[in-house]
Motif scaffolding. Structure first.
Motif, PDB file in Angstrom:
ATOM      1  N   ASP A 365       9.003  18.619  23.870  1.00 33.82           N
ATOM      2  CA  ASP A 365       9.848  19.572  23.166  1.00 33.82           C
ATOM      3  C   ASP A 365      10.028  19.104  21.720  1.00 33.82           C
ATOM      4  O   ASP A 365      10.513  17.999  21.479  1.00 33.82           O
ATOM      5  CB  ASP A 365      11.208  19.658  23.873  1.00 33.82           C
ATOM      6  N   PRO A 366       9.642  19.921  20.729  1.00 39.51           N
ATOM      7  CA  PRO A 366       9.747  19.487  19.329  1.00 39.51           C
ATOM      8  C   PRO A 366      11.162  19.116  18.895  1.00 39.51           C
ATOM      9  O   PRO A 366      11.344  18.375  17.930  1.00 39.51           O
ATOM     10  CB  PRO A 366       9.234  20.705  18.542  1.00 39.51           C
ATOM     11  N   ARG A 367      12.170  19.609  19.619  1.00 44.79           N
ATOM     12  CA  ARG A 367      13.543  19.328  19.221  1.00 44.79           C
ATOM     13  C   ARG A 367      14.095  18.056  19.871  1.00 44.79           C
ATOM     14  O   ARG A 367      15.197  17.621  19.518  1.00 44.79           O
ATOM     15  CB  ARG A 367      14.444  20.516  19.586  1.00 44.79           C
ATOM     16  N   ARG A 368      13.345  17.487  20.794  1.00 50.82           N
ATOM     17  CA  ARG A 368      13.841  16.289  21.485  1.00 50.82           C
ATOM     18  C   ARG A 368      13.456  15.043  20.705  1.00 50.82           C
ATOM     19  O   ARG A 368      12.278  14.783  20.467  1.00 50.82           O
ATOM     20  CB  ARG A 368      13.304  16.210  22.914  1.00 50.82           C
ATOM     21  N   TRP A 369      14.450  14.273  20.327  1.00 47.94           N
ATOM     22  CA  TRP A 369      14.234  13.086  19.505  1.00 47.94           C
ATOM     23  C   TRP A 369      13.678  11.957  20.357  1.00 47.94           C
ATOM     24  O   TRP A 369      14.103  11.771  21.502  1.00 47.94           O
ATOM     25  CB  TRP A 369      15.555  12.658  18.862  1.00 47.94           C
ATOM     26  N   PRO A 370      12.717  11.190  19.849  1.00 46.23           N
ATOM     27  CA  PRO A 370      12.182  10.057  20.631  1.00 46.23           C
ATOM     28  C   PRO A 370      13.272   9.053  20.976  1.00 46.23           C
ATOM     29  O   PRO A 370      14.248   8.884  20.234  1.00 46.23           O
ATOM     30  CB  PRO A 370      11.149   9.438  19.678  1.00 46.23           C
ATOM     31  N   ARG A 371      13.076   8.356  22.090  1.00 45.42           N
ATOM     32  CA  ARG A 371      14.033   7.364  22.560  1.00 45.42           C
ATOM     33  C   ARG A 371      13.384   5.984  22.608  1.00 45.42           C
ATOM     34  O   ARG A 371      12.166   5.852  22.567  1.00 45.42           O
ATOM     35  CB  ARG A 371      14.564   7.755  23.941  1.00 45.42           C
ATOM     36  N   GLN A 372      14.226   4.982  22.701  1.00 42.14           N
ATOM     37  CA  GLN A 372      13.746   3.603  22.768  1.00 42.14           C
ATOM     38  C   GLN A 372      13.584   3.195  24.229  1.00 42.14           C
ATOM     39  O   GLN A 372      14.536   3.288  25.012  1.00 42.14           O
ATOM     40  CB  GLN A 372      14.724   2.662  22.070  1.00 42.14           C
ATOM     41  N   PHE A 373      12.380   2.786  24.597  1.00 43.32           N
ATOM     42  CA  PHE A 373      12.111   2.343  25.962  1.00 43.32           C
ATOM     43  C   PHE A 373      11.617   0.901  26.018  1.00 43.32           C
ATOM     44  O   PHE A 373      11.830   0.215  27.007  1.00 43.32           O
ATOM     45  CB  PHE A 373      11.077   3.259  26.631  1.00 43.32           C
ATOM     46  N   ALA A 374      10.899   0.459  24.999  1.00 49.20           N
ATOM     47  CA  ALA A 374      10.402  -0.911  25.005  1.00 49.20           C
ATOM     48  C   ALA A 374      11.575  -1.898  25.096  1.00 49.20           C
ATOM     49  O   ALA A 374      12.639  -1.621  24.542  1.00 49.20           O
ATOM     50  CB  ALA A 374       9.595  -1.164  23.725  1.00 49.20           C
ATOM     51  N   PRO A 375      11.405  -2.997  25.827  1.00 49.15           N
ATOM     52  CA  PRO A 375      10.161  -3.535  26.375  1.00 49.15           C
ATOM     53  C   PRO A 375       9.684  -2.913  27.690  1.00 49.15           C
ATOM     54  O   PRO A 375       8.645  -3.333  28.204  1.00 49.15           O
ATOM     55  CB  PRO A 375      10.505  -5.011  26.581  1.00 49.15           C
ATOM     56  N   TYR A 376      10.405  -1.950  28.225  1.00 52.24           N
ATOM     57  CA  TYR A 376       9.949  -1.285  29.448  1.00 52.24           C
ATOM     58  C   TYR A 376       8.706  -0.475  29.119  1.00 52.24           C
ATOM     59  O   TYR A 376       8.618   0.153  28.065  1.00 52.24           O
ATOM     60  CB  TYR A 376      11.055  -0.385  29.992  1.00 52.24           C
ATOM     61  N   HIS A 377       7.750  -0.473  30.043  1.00 51.35           N
ATOM     62  CA  HIS A 377       6.456   0.163  29.798  1.00 51.35           C
ATOM     63  C   HIS A 377       6.328   1.441  30.620  1.00 51.35           C
ATOM     64  O   HIS A 377       6.291   1.393  31.849  1.00 51.35           O
ATOM     65  CB  HIS A 377       5.333  -0.811  30.158  1.00 51.35           C
ATOM     66  N   LEU A 378       6.254   2.583  29.944  1.00 52.07           N
ATOM     67  CA  LEU A 378       6.030   3.872  30.597  1.00 52.07           C
ATOM     68  C   LEU A 378       4.521   4.101  30.676  1.00 52.07           C
ATOM     69  O   LEU A 378       3.896   4.624  29.743  1.00 52.07           O
ATOM     70  CB  LEU A 378       6.716   4.990  29.816  1.00 52.07           C
ATOM     71  N   ARG A 379       3.925   3.727  31.772  1.00 52.95           N
ATOM     72  CA  ARG A 379       2.464   3.690  31.860  1.00 52.95           C
ATOM     73  C   ARG A 379       1.830   5.078  31.808  1.00 52.95           C
ATOM     74  O   ARG A 379       0.803   5.271  31.141  1.00 52.95           O
ATOM     75  CB  ARG A 379       2.048   2.951  33.141  1.00 52.95           C
ATOM     76  N   LEU A 380       2.398   6.050  32.491  1.00 50.33           N
ATOM     77  CA  LEU A 380       1.821   7.392  32.461  1.00 50.33           C
ATOM     78  C   LEU A 380       1.909   7.984  31.060  1.00 50.33           C
ATOM     79  O   LEU A 380       0.955   8.612  30.582  1.00 50.33           O
ATOM     80  CB  LEU A 380       2.537   8.294  33.471  1.00 50.33           C
ATOM     81  N   ASP A 381       3.021   7.804  30.378  1.00 49.98           N
ATOM     82  CA  ASP A 381       3.177   8.338  29.023  1.00 49.98           C
ATOM     83  C   ASP A 381       2.123   7.763  28.082  1.00 49.98           C
ATOM     84  O   ASP A 381       1.559   8.489  27.256  1.00 49.98           O
ATOM     85  CB  ASP A 381       4.577   8.027  28.501  1.00 49.98           C
ATOM     86  N   TRP A 382       1.870   6.465  28.203  1.00 53.34           N
ATOM     87  CA  TRP A 382       0.857   5.848  27.346  1.00 53.34           C
ATOM     88  C   TRP A 382      -0.522   6.426  27.623  1.00 53.34           C
ATOM     89  O   TRP A 382      -1.287   6.727  26.702  1.00 53.34           O
ATOM     90  CB  TRP A 382       0.840   4.330  27.561  1.00 53.34           C
ATOM     91  N   MET A 383      -0.872   6.602  28.893  1.00 55.86           N
ATOM     92  CA  MET A 383      -2.194   7.130  29.218  1.00 55.86           C
ATOM     93  C   MET A 383      -2.326   8.599  28.823  1.00 55.86           C
ATOM     94  O   MET A 383      -3.430   9.058  28.518  1.00 55.86           O
ATOM     95  CB  MET A 383      -2.482   6.944  30.706  1.00 55.86           C
ATOM     96  N   MET A 384      -1.232   9.329  28.788  1.00 57.67           N
ATOM     97  CA  MET A 384      -1.290  10.700  28.299  1.00 57.67           C
ATOM     98  C   MET A 384      -1.637  10.728  26.809  1.00 57.67           C
ATOM     99  O   MET A 384      -2.299  11.651  26.331  1.00 57.67           O
ATOM    100  CB  MET A 384       0.046  11.404  28.553  1.00 57.67           C
ATOM    101  N   TRP A 385      -1.181   9.713  26.065  1.00 57.69           N
ATOM    102  CA  TRP A 385      -1.556   9.617  24.647  1.00 57.69           C
ATOM    103  C   TRP A 385      -3.061   9.393  24.512  1.00 57.69           C
ATOM    104  O   TRP A 385      -3.727  10.024  23.687  1.00 57.69           O
ATOM    105  CB  TRP A 385      -0.789   8.469  23.984  1.00 57.69           C
ATOM    106  N   PHE A 386      -3.606   8.504  25.345  1.00 54.04           N
ATOM    107  CA  PHE A 386      -5.051   8.287  25.315  1.00 54.04           C
ATOM    108  C   PHE A 386      -5.811   9.549  25.731  1.00 54.04           C
ATOM    109  O   PHE A 386      -6.852   9.874  25.151  1.00 54.04           O
ATOM    110  CB  PHE A 386      -5.424   7.123  26.236  1.00 54.04           C
TER     111      PHE A 386
END
Length: 473
Positions: A365-386
């Motif tokens: 959603d373009p209106r949703r501001w990014p959140r801080q997750f690190a050092p936790y690793h969201l593995r599916l989100d990262w692979m969606m970027w790839f």
């Protein structure tokens, strides 16, 4: 041997060990909470299928002997518990040999997970945690002062992390040499953080200074880690400051945090060391033997680092004892995102009521501001970027993800921030579309409240249902 120990690093060792144990906690926690839909028995890349085709010698670990989801969950939660005990200082209450065995436990346990994690565990910081964790086994406890050899091996890992990353940047994208990469990086990095928008909007001259400072920190400062004090402490402190900048500007799992952990091997902190007896002969012999072995194994990553065909984030042995590191040898100029949508309509049309799934970390959603997750690793989100970079990165796992969403699979939905469909009413069709995302300007942000602006590019996956013969990714 009087030279063998360095009592002046007593406090630094204490901080390093506790911080590393905390990283272990985060790593095991992520494994426990995410494994079922990723590598579980009904996961996108199931462990049982992997161990059938990959022999033990190539990926050693306990799951070649036995696997079930219940067993994996117990393994991961036990790793959390052992790591938490190390954070609390249990190793300091044990004899030296007992402390070493205790530190070996999370290393063995996490090695077993990484070696069956496949695509989901193919990130450089997995190997970095294992290489660092193995060295810390030989760092000692309250019965002995920190061994100089182990401290220098930890600095050597830090040197390879930073210097290797610096080299691959200079050899890679020309924007690093032209000092322009940060004009794009904060917008196109895998998972922006809550301050990334503001970093992107810094004046371009500031970005030039940032890149120049990065080259200094990665190509010059690492050499100073091996100089006498207080120069080595100053170099380590500068590296910690740089990693802090990266932490607040993005979400890179525990990569920056474990780099900070490594920096404490060169950072001399104040604090008097208690009187300790000389290190036992068996301990000195073991540390020196392991050091010789690791230095011999380390020839391959060194050759890779100085090679014009340098590769990054690769392990040179199945135990992940020596590895090569590096990131962002090239920088994307444009950000693409795969948006997954579903509809309950019996016949999918362009004007159907398509509802989007929201991921926890990746932009949606373009209106949703990014959140801080690190050092936790969201593995599916990262692979969606790839996957947005190229469908080749999606492989078979994306097809299975779509199938699980069509089933309203409970474990898969837990990886997401929000599903637009009730538990008892899964969608009839799923589609995926590729969008170009860019940060809004200051004016657009004030006017619309949206931090992103997006433009449709093309279909990534046509409308697909469970009994559809065409399920491509």
């Amino acid at each position: 041997m009087e030279w063998f120990t360095a009592p002046e690093y007593w406090t630094s060792r204490l901080v390093l060990q506790r911080a590393l144990a905390a990283v272990y906690v985060v790593a095991f926690l992520g494994a426990a909470l995410q494994f079922r839909p990723l590598i579980g028995e009904r996961g996108m890349l199931p462990v049982p299928r992997f161990v059938e085709r990959v022999p033990f010698r190539r990926a050693p670990g306990v799951f070649h002997l036995h696997y079930s989801d219940r067993f994996f969950a117990g393994w991961a939660w036990t790793g959390c518990a052992v790591s938490a005990a190390l954070v609390a200082g249990l190793d300091g209450l044990l004899p030296l040999w007992g402390a070493m065995l205790l530190w070996l436990v999370p290393w063995v346990m996490y090695l077993s997970i990484v070696n069956v994690g496949q695509t989901w565990y193919g990130f450089g910081w997995e190997s970095l945690l294992l290489e660092t964790g193995f060295l810390v086994v030989f760092l000692g406890n309250d019965e002995v002062a920190p061994p100089v050899v182990t401290l220098f091996l930890l600095r050597w890992v830090l040197f390879r992390v930073e210097f290797g990353a610096g080299l691959i940047k200079m050899r890679g994208d020309e924007c690093w040499r032209r000092l322009t990469c940060l004009d794009h990086h904060y917008e196109t990095q895998p998972m922006p953080g809550p301050l990334s928008w503001f970093f992107h909007r810094l004046p371009k001259p500031v970005h030039r200074v940032e890149v120049a400072a990065n080259h200094l920190t990665q190509l010059v400062v690492p050499v100073l880690l091996f100089t006498p004090q207080p120069v080595a402490t100053a170099a380590a402190a500068l590296m910690i400051l740089t990693q802090g900048w990266l932490i607040v500007s993005g979400n890179f799992s525990w990569l920056n945090w474990i780099t900070i952990v490594l920096a404490f091997s060169a950072l001399r902190l104040p604090g008097a060391a208690p009187d300790t007896p000389a290190a036992p002969i068996w301990y000195e012999a073991l540390v020196l033997t392991v050091a010789a072995l690791l230095l011999a194994l380390g020839l391959r990553p060194v050759r890779n680092m100085i090679s014009s065909r340098q590769v990054m984030n690769r392990s040179f042995d199945p135990l992940h004892l020596v590895n090569t590191y590096g990131a962002f040898g090239s920088i994307s100029r444009v950000r693409y995102e795969v948006v997954v949508e579903g509809t309950s309509d019996g016949v999918p049309r362009e004007d159907s009521d398509w509802l989007a799934y929201e991921f926890r970390g990746k932009p949606g959603d373009p209106r949703r501001w990014p959140r801080q997750f690190a050092p936790y690793h969201l593995r599916l989100d990262w692979m969606m970027w790839f996957a947005a970079l190229s469908p080749a990165y999606a492989g078979t796992w994306f097809t299975v993800l779509v199938e699980r969403l069509l089933e309203n699979d409970r474990d898969t939905l837990r990886l997401l921030r929000r599903s637009p469909f009730p538990r008892d009413a899964p969608p009839r069709y799923i589609r995926a579309r590729l969008f170009r995302y860019r940060y809004t300007t200051w004016h657009e942000l004030r006017t619309t409240g949206a931090c992103w602006d997006r433009t449709y590019v093309r279909d990534f996956l046509p409308p697909t249902r469970l009994d559809s013969p065409d399920r491509r990714s």
